[in-house]
Design a protein around this motif. Structure first.
Motif, mmCIF file in Angstrom:
data_model
loop_
_atom_site.group_PDB
_atom_site.id
_atom_site.type_symbol
_atom_site.label_atom_id
_atom_site.label_comp_id
_atom_site.label_asym_id
_atom_site.label_seq_id
_atom_site.Cartn_x
_atom_site.Cartn_y
_atom_site.Cartn_z
ATOM 1 N N TRP A 172 -0.956 0.604 9.574
ATOM 2 C CA TRP A 172 -0.766 1.617 8.532
ATOM 3 C C TRP A 172 -0.198 2.918 9.120
ATOM 4 O O TRP A 172 0.727 3.525 8.565
ATOM 5 C CB TRP A 172 -2.089 1.872 7.801
ATOM 6 N N GLU A 232 3.269 4.718 8.161
ATOM 7 C CA GLU A 232 3.384 6.129 7.773
ATOM 8 C C GLU A 232 4.418 6.842 8.635
ATOM 9 O O GLU A 232 5.157 7.699 8.163
ATOM 10 C CB GLU A 232 2.024 6.821 7.903
ATOM 11 N N THR A 262 -8.252 1.762 5.731
ATOM 12 C CA THR A 262 -7.277 2.818 5.451
ATOM 13 C C THR A 262 -7.606 3.624 4.194
ATOM 14 O O THR A 262 -6.996 4.678 3.975
ATOM 15 C CB THR A 262 -5.866 2.220 5.238
ATOM 16 N N GLU A 299 -8.083 -2.337 3.034
ATOM 17 C CA GLU A 299 -8.504 -1.275 2.104
ATOM 18 C C GLU A 299 -9.628 -0.446 2.716
ATOM 19 O O GLU A 299 -9.646 0.776 2.616
ATOM 20 C CB GLU A 299 -8.914 -1.888 0.756
ATOM 21 N N ALA A 317 0.838 -1.211 0.000
ATOM 22 C CA ALA A 317 0.000 0.000 0.000
ATOM 23 C C ALA A 317 0.870 1.258 0.000
ATOM 24 O O ALA A 317 0.500 2.279 -0.583
ATOM 25 C CB ALA A 317 -0.920 0.001 1.218
ATOM 26 N N ALA A 318 2.040 1.162 0.640
ATOM 27 C CA ALA A 318 2.941 2.318 0.724
ATOM 28 C C ALA A 318 3.790 2.484 -0.533
ATOM 29 O O ALA A 318 4.555 3.450 -0.649
ATOM 30 C CB ALA A 318 3.854 2.173 1.952
ATOM 31 N N LYS A 325 -6.702 2.754 1.387
ATOM 32 C CA LYS A 325 -5.557 2.536 0.485
ATOM 33 C C LYS A 325 -5.787 1.291 -0.364
ATOM 34 O O LYS A 325 -6.369 0.306 0.100
ATOM 35 C CB LYS A 325 -4.282 2.331 1.316
ATOM 36 N N ASN A 326 -5.278 1.342 -1.571
ATOM 37 C CA ASN A 326 -5.420 0.222 -2.481
ATOM 38 C C ASN A 326 -4.226 -0.748 -2.335
ATOM 39 O O ASN A 326 -3.101 -0.312 -2.145
ATOM 40 C CB ASN A 326 -5.496 0.772 -3.908
#
Ligand code: UFG
Length: 335
Positions: free
Chosen positions: A329, A333, A283, A280, A208-209, A285-286
């Motif tokens: 997540w 980050e 967060t 997903e 994801a990052a 996020k994909n």
């Protein structure tokens, strides 16, 4: 104030447990050889709790250092995390695993006995059950032959501890962890990524990052509703709290045998694809993924029956999968 030795206290589960111990008013001394973490974690623990734990950089393989440690400190209980934990590496380097995880355990138990330290919590694993015949897994499920030297060290560790507890006055609790994930809500401590992640959540998070291109989902032909393998993912903060409950049981003489075993999980199984979807959702996020072949040694499904821990330890997981994934997540980050 009770003084607790936490071996591997700067590692992933160890550092979260140190925070909870300090929150509960225990005095903590950490032993760590920094083989899989950094000294900075000590400052991070201090910044969360406001209390700096005592720290000794000791490698438990050095028996003389272990002897000296118990001469220097008066300890009420030991929570033993220090160990190597990479399944694949253990297949390549079995002797390293037996020395790191088994020789060190015997030294620690010998010195505890020599110094009348009786209370011991051991990091065990649901790996001792292999593919259990019945789900959810109860503590009386038969253990299965280990799939790796790492798994063998957890099984042998339990045997060594139970045998010792029959003759030395040792009182021990082995906590059989299911799959620990997540990070402290402060995002000051978490699992430190070293190299390419082997475990699912670190890989998902790094994908994801944008650090990894694509998650490989290992097999979609398992006998499960969506074909992907099922595990019981437990938030590391819940897991840390289980150690406090186990420790208090020993300190308050509430244990019912010299050596006890408890499953520490949520009781809920999630498939690999459910984890990806939950991440997903949690967060926004994909996560790119592709289905590939099964990974050697993987089992179909494992999740805990946690009734015994609920009843005897008065402990229950409180944080759910999405919350755990959000914390992972947030930790990523912060890195
Ligand atoms: N998985 C993927 N892709 C990945 C990584 C994992 O699909 O890149 C899958 C695995 O095949 C498995 C699930 O995600 O189905 C969980 O895998 P993990 O590696 O995160 O966890 P395991 O259940 O394999 O391993 C855990 C602990 C080990 C322990 C083992 C045996 O991490 O310490 O359980 O019970 F030995």
């Amino acid at each position: 104030m009770k003084k607790i030795l936490v071996t591997g206290g700067l590692g992933y589960i160890g550092s979260h447990t140190v925070v909870e111990l300090q929150n509960e008013g225990f005095e903590v001394v950490i032993i760590d050889n920094l083989s899989n973490t950094t000294i900075e974690v000590l400052d991070r623990i201090t910044s969360i709790t406001g209390i700096k734990p005592e720290f000794e950089q000791i490698d438990l393989k050095n028996k003389k250092d272990v002897q000296q440690f118990f001469k220097n400190y008066s300890i009420d209980g030991v929570i033993h995390f220090a160990a190597s934990k990479a399944v694949g590496e253990s297949v390549e380097e079995p002797l390293m695993y037996y020395e790191n995880n088994i020789a060190t355990l015997t030294y620690l138990l010998q010195e505890m006995n020599a110094n009348n330290v009786r209370n011991f919590i051991f990091s065990s694993s649901c790996t001792v059950y292999g593919q259990a015949d019945k789900l959810p897994i109860t503590e009386d499920a038969p253990t299965k032959p280990a799939e790796s030297p790492y798994g063998a060290t957890k099984k042998m560790g339990e045997i060594i501890i139970e045998d010792t507890s029959k003759v030395t006055g040792l009182r021990a609790i082995a906590l059989r962890y299911f799959n620990p994930i997540g990070a402290h809500k402060s995002a000051k401590i978490g699992e430190l990524p070293i190299g390419v992640p082997q475990n699912l959540i670190p890989y998902v998070v790094q994908t994801a990052a944008g650090i990894r291109e694509c998650l490989s989902v290992f097999g979609d032909d398992y006998n499960t509703p969506d074909g992907t393998a099922i595990r019981d993912y437990i938030h590391v903060v819940d897991l840390a709290k289980a150690h406090i409950a186990a420790l208090n049981r020993l300190l308050e003489n509430k244990n019912k045998a010299n050596c006890e075993f408890f499953n520490i999980g949520t009781g809920k199984g999630s498939s690999v694809l459910e984890v990806v979807n939950a991440f997903e959702k949690a967060t926004g996020k994909n996560v790119n993924y592709k289905i590939v072949d099964r990974r050697a040694g993987d089992i179909t499904a494992a999740y805990a029956n946690t009734s015994l821990a609920n009843k005897e330890l008065g402990w229950k997981a409180e944080l759910d999968l999405e919350e755990a994934l959000r914390s992972s997540w947030k930790w990523q980050e912060s890195l």
